[in-house]
Design a protein around this motif. Structure first.
Motif, PDB file in Angstrom:
ATOM      1  N   THR A   1       9.160   5.009  -1.524  1.00 54.41           N
ATOM      2  CA  THR A   1      10.041   4.286  -2.441  1.00 54.41           C
ATOM      3  C   THR A   1      10.951   3.327  -1.689  1.00 54.41           C
ATOM      4  OG1 THR A   1       9.999   6.108  -4.033  1.00 54.41           O
ATOM      5  CG2 THR A   1      11.816   4.549  -4.220  1.00 54.41           C
TER       6      THR A   1
ATOM      7  N   ALA B   1      10.321  -5.385  -2.423  1.00 53.18           N
ATOM      8  CA  ALA B   1      10.811  -6.044  -3.640  1.00 53.18           C
ATOM      9  C   ALA B   1      12.034  -6.902  -3.360  1.00 53.18           C
ATOM     10  CB  ALA B   1      11.144  -4.988  -4.697  1.00 53.18           C
TER      11      ALA B   1
ATOM     12  N   TRP C   1      -0.354  -6.306   2.279  1.00 50.28           N
ATOM     13  CA  TRP C   1       0.340  -5.677   1.141  1.00 50.28           C
ATOM     14  C   TRP C   1       1.213  -6.692   0.399  1.00 50.28           C
ATOM     15  CZ3 TRP C   1       5.486  -2.760   1.441  1.00 50.28           C
ATOM     16  CH2 TRP C   1       5.746  -2.102   0.248  1.00 50.28           C
TER      17      TRP C   1
ATOM     18  N   GLY D   1       1.114  -8.734  -3.597  1.00 51.00           N
ATOM     19  CA  GLY D   1       2.192  -8.559  -4.567  1.00 51.00           C
ATOM     20  C   GLY D   1       3.088  -7.376  -4.305  1.00 51.00           C
TER      21      GLY D   1
ATOM     22  N   GLU E   1       8.928   0.294  -0.773  1.00 49.29           N
ATOM     23  CA  GLU E   1       8.685  -0.558  -1.935  1.00 49.29           C
ATOM     24  C   GLU E   1       9.929  -1.345  -2.313  1.00 49.29           C
ATOM     25  OE1 GLU E   1       5.364   2.654  -3.465  1.00 49.29           O
ATOM     26  OE2 GLU E   1       7.301   2.512  -4.499  1.00 49.29           O
TER      27      GLU E   1
ATOM     28  N   GLY F   1       4.378  -3.885  -4.597  1.00 44.98           N
ATOM     29  CA  GLY F   1       4.177  -2.821  -5.577  1.00 44.98           C
ATOM     30  C   GLY F   1       3.945  -1.480  -4.907  1.00 44.98           C
ATOM     31  N   LYS F   2       3.163  -0.622  -5.539  1.00 49.21           N
ATOM     32  CA  LYS F   2       2.933   0.725  -5.023  1.00 49.21           C
ATOM     33  C   LYS F   2       2.309   0.659  -3.631  1.00 49.21           C
ATOM     34  CE  LYS F   2       1.580   3.961  -7.831  1.00 49.21           C
ATOM     35  NZ  LYS F   2       0.749   4.862  -8.694  1.00 49.21           N
TER      36      LYS F   2
ATOM     37  N   ARG G   1      -1.013   8.460  -2.442  1.00 50.51           N
ATOM     38  CA  ARG G   1      -1.237   7.039  -2.198  1.00 50.51           C
ATOM     39  C   ARG G   1      -2.520   6.752  -1.420  1.00 50.51           C
ATOM     40  NH1 ARG G   1       3.586   4.465  -3.181  1.00 50.51           N
ATOM     41  NH2 ARG G   1       4.723   5.659  -4.756  1.00 50.51           N
TER      42      ARG G   1
END
Length: 394
Positions: A148, A155, A210, A214, A151, A216-217, A188
């Motif tokens: 998390t 972001a 990655w 985009g 990510e 993301g996960k 994952r």
């Protein structure tokens, strides 16, 4: 063939106060999530008492399961109902009380003295660590999910060459008050990752792939390895999801034995690696915990979902591993029933398994209580640096 687990009659023969002492033992729930603060419809409730992420078919109910029957047996009396009431009676009572009171009653009946709350999965839908502490009056510290954090870094905007440094900075900032870390690499990718830490060039190349897709996960295996090794460098205990989970997980690749290479590579660091849940691989986890000084495990989520059969699961968890390497957790997420069942079913199982050993003369009552206290709280206090119960409560 003689049953290897204690019956109610057997426990009547155990030393006076033995079962009650286990029932009253203050626990450390070393891996848990928050409770959902809102009222739940029947559909929403049933979808949260299973690991399936599919809608419940109209021809069945999730109450017809080990977990459902355990709720009607063990949670109903806490809400003022008779054991084994109907699902309709239970849900009606739950609705009348409201989510706040249900959470207060069920959490209050667990006698958990310290929570370690993992916040990385849909944390905005749940009560956080401070809310859990307010609801229960028990200390609640955070466990930070590695994937998390990665990510969130992506972001927030970074390029491939700066990802490793940005992640390291963010991880140290996010974990200033945390007690542990967690990886969901089993979800994952699978636990069959290359155990070696990737090079800086490999990380930059993988981050580029990655980020170009985009972000993301996080499923990129090189980056999963990187965040795990960054976590090891951080020095906090690292929890690993192993064993059962929702259909997003390939159970074949969630066997804790697949972590053996990482365990051996990480052993010189002294960082505790904690295997969560483990079912149906609990004996595999027991082997790793016996063989390697840096490995610990629990059977957390498996206890709740095996319900009345959790006695067998807990018995198997005690077969091989040194007792100083086993911990208690509920992995409760969402309905407080799951937090409550994690504690009550674990206590029930420990009382029956250890009670039988006492009745048979294999262990003394003192030895049995020592093991219950170690697994229920003392091991977690040592591994996560929580101090004694007296210190934590001031």
């Amino acid at each position: 063939m003689t049953d290897v687990y204690a019956t109610a009659a057997d426990l009547d023969l155990a030393p006076a106060g033995f079962v009650r002492a286990i029932e009253e033992l203050p626990l450390v729930d070393h891996h848990v999530h928050g409770v959902v603060p809102r009222d739940l419809s029947r559909t929403a409730f049933e979808e949260l008492i299973t690991e399936s992420d599919r809608p419940v078919p109209e021809w069945m109910t999730q109450f017809d399961s080990q977990t459902g029957y355990a709720i009607l047996r063990h949670c109903a009396p806490v809400l003022g109902l008779e054991p084994h009431c109907t699902p309709e009676e239970y849900l009606a009572r739950r609705a009348r009380l409201g989510a706040g009171e249900v959470n207060r009653l069920l959490l209050g009946a667990t006698n958990v003295a310290h929570y370690l709350v993992e916040t990385g999965y849909r944390g905005d839908e749940l009560v956080g660590p401070s809310g859990m502490a307010e609801l229960t009056g028990a200390p609640a510290d955070e466990v930070v999910r590695l994937e998390t954090v990665a990510e969130q870094v992506a972001a927030g905007g970074c390029d491939a060459s700066s990802f490793a440094d940005a992640f390291a900075r963010e991880l140290w900032e996010r974990t200033g008050g945390a007690r542990g870390l967690k990886s969901v690499a089993a979800y994952r990718h699978g636990l069959d990752l290359d155990p070696e830490p990737p090079s800086r060039a490999e990380v930059a190349e993988a981050a580029g792939r990655w980020l170009r897709s985009g972000g993301g996960k996080l499923t990129e295996p090189v980056l999963l390895r990187h965040v795990i090794w960054a976590g090891i460098e951080r020095g906090l205990p690292i929890q690993f999801h192993t064993g059962l989970g929702d259909p997003d997980l390939d159970l074949r690749r969630a066997d804790p034995l697949l972590l053996r290479g990482l365990v051996e590579r990480a052993e010189p660091t002294g960082v505790p690696l904690v295997l969560l849940h483990c079912y149906p691989f609990q004996r595999h986890a027991g082997f790793l915990a016996q063989a390697y000084p840096n490995v610990y495990f629990d059977v957390g989520l498996g206890v709740t979902y095996t319900g009345a059969r959790s006695v067998a699961l807990v018995a198997e968890s005690l077969e091989l591993a040194p007792f100083a390497k086993i911990m208690f957790s509920s992995d409760g997420w969402g309905p407080a029933e799951l937090h409550h069942l994690g504690a009550v079913l674990w206590r029930r199982a420990m009382a029956r398994v250890l009670g039988r050993l006492v009745v048979d003369g294999e262990w003394s009552a003192g030895q049995a209580m020592r093991v219950a206290a170690m697994v229920g709280a003392d091991n977690a206090r040592r591994v996560y640096g929580l101090g004694t119960r007296e210190e934590s409560t001031g």
